[in-house]
Design an enzyme around this catalytic site. Structure first.
Site, PDB file in Angstrom:
ATOM      1  N   ASP B 152       0.965  -1.641   0.119  1.00  0.00           N
ATOM      2  CA  ASP B 152      -0.357   0.232  -0.372  1.00  0.00           C
ATOM      3  C   ASP B 152       0.801   1.161  -0.296  1.00  0.00           C
ATOM      4  O   ASP B 152       1.460   1.754   1.077  1.00  0.00           O
ATOM      5  CB  ASP B 152      -0.734  -0.042   1.305  1.00  0.00           C
ATOM      6  CG  ASP B 152      -2.274  -0.887   1.451  1.00  0.00           C
ATOM      7  OD1 ASP B 152      -1.447  -2.241   0.844  1.00  0.00           O
ATOM      8  OD2 ASP B 152      -2.822  -0.890   1.475  1.00  0.00           O
ATOM      9  N   LYS B 215      -7.393   3.674  -3.445  1.00  0.00           N
ATOM     10  CA  LYS B 215      -7.133   3.399  -2.051  1.00  0.00           C
ATOM     11  C   LYS B 215      -7.362   5.074  -1.838  1.00  0.00           C
ATOM     12  O   LYS B 215      -6.571   5.681  -2.135  1.00  0.00           O
ATOM     13  CB  LYS B 215      -6.122   2.627  -1.483  1.00  0.00           C
ATOM     14  CG  LYS B 215      -6.193   2.666   0.270  1.00  0.00           C
ATOM     15  CD  LYS B 215      -5.891   1.819   0.468  1.00  0.00           C
ATOM     16  CE  LYS B 215      -5.295   2.396   2.086  1.00  0.00           C
ATOM     17  NZ  LYS B 215      -4.558   1.373   3.320  1.00  0.00           N
ATOM     18  N   LYS B 251     -10.252   0.344  -2.751  1.00  0.00           N
ATOM     19  CA  LYS B 251     -10.076   0.250  -1.402  1.00  0.00           C
ATOM     20  C   LYS B 251     -10.810   1.161  -0.279  1.00  0.00           C
ATOM     21  O   LYS B 251      -9.837   2.019  -0.410  1.00  0.00           O
ATOM     22  CB  LYS B 251      -8.324  -0.500  -0.625  1.00  0.00           C
ATOM     23  CG  LYS B 251      -8.436  -0.851   0.887  1.00  0.00           C
ATOM     24  CD  LYS B 251      -7.255  -1.065   1.030  1.00  0.00           C
ATOM     25  CE  LYS B 251      -7.314  -1.291   2.550  1.00  0.00           C
ATOM     26  NZ  LYS B 251      -5.088  -1.592   3.091  1.00  0.00           N
TER      27      LYS B 251
END
Lengths: 478, 315
Positions: B152, B215, B251
């Site tokens: 991430d 995300k 996400k």
């Protein structure tokens, strides 16, 4: 729609509303039978189940109601504005308290989804009463000089598409300004007006200030032509509106007419496309398109036409049609067999004239009156579906190349009620809005209503304004 | 180097081409976007649909601990919880992943071996991303070497806000190259991008650069995932697939704490991107406290009674 995430039924409970097997006319604060004892049935359009039997008003009942309203007018109009406001505030609060019951009732009688009655109709009904309650003691400051006088008895005839909301649009300003009213709801949706009569009693409203006559067109005609009616307010079809205008010609009755429309929703190539698609859906599929100000003509700039149409079809495929009481229903039932027949005929005309039809792939229930969300492409200004008001979930898609062409096509209509402009460019919004002959122009939104905002049309969409400060004028002797 | 989807190779040919492409995307009307998200938020998800949504949401969680105070013991406890979220009910699905800082990846990998639960690691000088590129890449290499299945990363918001889109793009490419087989989630920190137009541009920038997931946020700023910004990103992945055939995950992270919230996000997925995204390969929740609320609601559905916080495990 077969999906992994299948929403389970989520019906709103019917038990919150207690519908009596029969109802009378509400005259002079009492429920009474029609003079000739006639009754008619009201059915739920989603199931064709008979909901109740209501009295059918005739000319004698109209006369009785107008007399009651005339008698009540003297005291009601003499009350200080602040006193009238108290009643209106009380009514508004009772509507809020009973909003769930009224939402379920309206959904049953009209066929529209509970999502709409709960989130749009009822909050707007209460807001309208609150708003005009606020005006009742401030009429000196409305711009018509000191102490503007009411007109007297208002005869009001409303349609079936927003039964309680149209009642609020009519009754709230009339009472705030000191008039008394005789109101006739549409024959397919009489129940919420009768529940409103009960709310008037609950609020302690003096007898005769509000009278409700359920019945057919003949009762409406008797009402608007009654010699002791001072004000006629009508919302409905252009054909009936014209008949009313003829019938009151030569009298001193003040008239407001809110009639049909063929609203243009104009999407420029610099529009926020995803939100424009939502706005197109809201514009024509809100309340199954049974909205006078519906955006029933989509004018889309050629350079984004394919993109917009693809997105629109994809979006329409996700609409959930079915039980109006289910909280997840987006598209409810058409209000009556008669209206369904009219929509069907016009859609057949569209196909016969060569327009290309596309309907959302959804299963229609076996009983009740239903029509799948539909759009027509290959439509020109010459097609019937681009000119006539369909008053159903049917969108006609036309294209344009330049802003001037968009304006010319949008204005090329016998109607002039509403329009929408979709662009990220603020200066374009202002430039185009100024050229559109429509009573309401929405920018980057559609079908948004607010009691503070005046509403009404140009051309065959009628005359007079409802809502806002402008809405007071229709009920004042100014 | 991974290559950009061919349909858009022109868009990334130069700094000015990229800028033109991003500014050529349709604008976002904030009022309309939020209204749509709110309207989908009124969907009523009951009984069987709720049971499905709860299990799906549990299976989509990246169970996260990103604290300075993290210890191997804490990470092992979280890993155990990811594998058996509800010790009293072994039918409860596992979470998708456990998400930790790079120095905890080895611990998490060991604890989760053979469980099927992935190890995700934040990297690239998370959460601010304020470090030299070499340092960021070293951070990624470290996490991948320790066994991370997913990375991430955070974008350089300073570069993005000052219009240096190519710098952001190239940085994502460089990180992607370090990921090897690990899937790359690109965090925009939507709360710092501030406008929906920026979030749409960042989404496309990330997708063009080869993100496997886009995300919303780090969970470390005031505004994190919201229904509106997630809806917007779902529109982006939907449109990207329609134009390139490449499917990319989404996400939302931070601020999703209740079952009710999670179900609303799943409704957004279902009615925006569609059911192809209703799978933890394509949609994740970055969350920690959400799991216990989902477990309590799950117990309520199966027993008919609310249990309470003593009947789920603390992290």
């Amino acid at each position: 729609m077969a999906s992994a995430f299948e929403y389970a039924p989520a019906p709103e409970s019917r038990s919150v509303v207690d519908i009596a097997p029969s109802y009378g006319l509400f005259i002079d604060g009492e429920f009474t039978e029609a003079a000739d004892g006639k009754v008619f049935k009201t059915v739920s359009p989603s199931t064709e189940e008979v909901l109740s039997e209501v009295a059918q008003a005739g000319a004698a009942d109209v006369d009785r109601a107008v007399k009651a309203a005339r008698k009540a007018f003297e005291k009601w109009s003499a009350l200080p504005g602040s006193e009238r406001a108290k009643y209106l505030f009380r009514i508004a609060r009772i509507i809020q308290e009973r909003s769930r019951e009224l939402a379920v009732l309206e959904t049953l009688d009209n066929g529209k989804p509970i999502k709409e009655t709960r989130d749009a109709d009822l909050p707007l009904v209460a807001a309208h009463f609150f708003y005009y309650a606020g005006w009742a003691d401030k009429l000196d400051h409305a711009g018509y000089g000191a102490n503007p006088r009411p007109l007297g008895v208002a005869g009001q005839v409303i349609p079936w598409n927003f039964p309680l909301l149209m009642l609020a649009w009519k009754i709230a300003p009339a009472l705030a300004t000191g008039n008394t009213v005789v109101l006739k709801p549409a024959e397919t949706t009489p129940l919420s007006a009768l529940f409103f009569a009960d709310i008037c009693r609950q609020a302690g409203l003096p007898k005769g200030v509000v009278n409700i006559l359920t019945g057919y067109g003949d009762a409406g005609e008797a009402l608007v032509t009654h010699s002791d009616v001072n004000k006629v307010a009508f919302t409905g079809s252009t054909a009936v509106g014209k008949a009313i205008a003829r019938s009151v010609a030569g009298t001193d009755k003040k008239v407001t007419l809110e009639l049909g429309g063929k609203g243009a929703n104009i999407v420029f190539d610099d529009a926020p496309i995803d939100q424009a698609v939502e706005g197109i859906v809201t514009g024509i599929f809100f309340n199954q398109g049974q909205v006078c100000c519906a955006g029933s003509r989509l004018l889309v700039q050629e350079s984004v036409q394919d993109e917009v149409l693809d997105a629109l079809k994809r979006r329409l495929s996700t609409l959930r049609l079915g039980d109006p009481l289910d909280k997840n229903t987006d598209i409810g039932a058409i209000n009556s067999a008669e209206q369904l027949a009219r929509i069907t005929t016009l859609v057949e005309t569209g196909e016969a004239e060569g327009a290309e039809r596309w309907s959302a792939p959804c299963e229609l229930p076996s009983s009740g009156y239903w029509f799948a969300p539909t759009l027509f492409t290959n439509v020109t200004q010459a097609h019937t579906v681009a000119r006539d008001e369909i008053f159903g979930p049917v969108l006609s898609v036309l294209s344009f190349r330049t802003p001037d062409e968009a304006v010319a096509k949008a204005n090329n209509s016998q109607y002039g009620l509403s329009a929408g402009i979709w662009t990220e460019k603020g200066s374009r919004i202002l430039a185009v809005a100024n050229k559109l002959r429509a009573g309401v122009v929405w920018a980057n939104t559609f079908n948004k209503f607010d009691p503070t905002s005046p509403f009404g049309g140009y051309k065959e969409s009628g005359y007079g304004r409802e809502g806002g400060r402008h809405g007071l004028e229709a009920y004042l002797d100014v | 180097m991974p290559t950009t989807a061919p349909a858009f190779s022109d868009a990334t040919a130069s700094d000015s081409a990229l800028r033109r492409f991003l500014f050529g995307l349709p604008g976002v009307d904030a009022v309309g976007l939020e209204a749509r998200a709110a309207s989908l938020g009124t969907r009523s998800i009951k009984t069987t649909a709720k049971a499905y949504a709860i299990d799906l949401a549990i299976s989509m969680i990246d169970l996260t601990t990103l604290e300075g105070a993290d210890t191997p013991g804490k990470v092992r406890a979280l890993a155990a919880k990811a594998v058996h979220p509800d010790p009293t009910d072994r039918t409860t699905p596992r979470t998708a992943a456990v998400c930790v800082y790079p120095d905890m990846v080895a611990t998490a990998t060991a604890a989760l071996a053979g469980s099927g639960v992935k190890v995700a690691s934040v990297a690239t000088a998370f959460p601010a991303g304020r470090a030299a590129l070499d340092v960021k890449l070293a951070d990624v290499r470290d996490a991948v070497a320790a066994g991370a299945d997913e990375i991430d990363m955070v974008i350089d918001r300073g570069a993005f806000l000052s219009g240096r889109f190519m710098k952001v793009y190239e940085e994502i490419l460089a990180v992607k190259a370090e990921c090897g087989t690990a899937r790359l989630k690109v965090i925009f920190e939507t709360g710092e991008l501030a406008t929906y137009d920026n979030i749409r541009r960042a989404s496309w920038l990330g997708m063009l650069a080869g993100a496997d997931f886009i995300k919303t946020s780090t969970g470390k700023v005031a505004t994190n995932a919201t229904p509106a910004n997630t809806l917007l990103m779902l529109e982006a992945v939907r449109d990207f697939r329609a134009q390139t055939g490449v499917q990319i995950g989404v996400k939302p992270a931070g601020g999703i704490r209740t079952t009710k919230d999670a179900v609303k996000f799943l409704v957004l997925v279902n009615e925006t991107a569609g059911e192809d995204w209703l799978d933890n390969h394509w949609f994740r929740f970055g969350a920690s406290s959400l799991l216990n609320d989902l477990l309590m609601q799950r117990q309520k559905l199966s027993t008919g009674r609310y249990s309470g916080p003593d009947y789920v495990t603390v992290d």
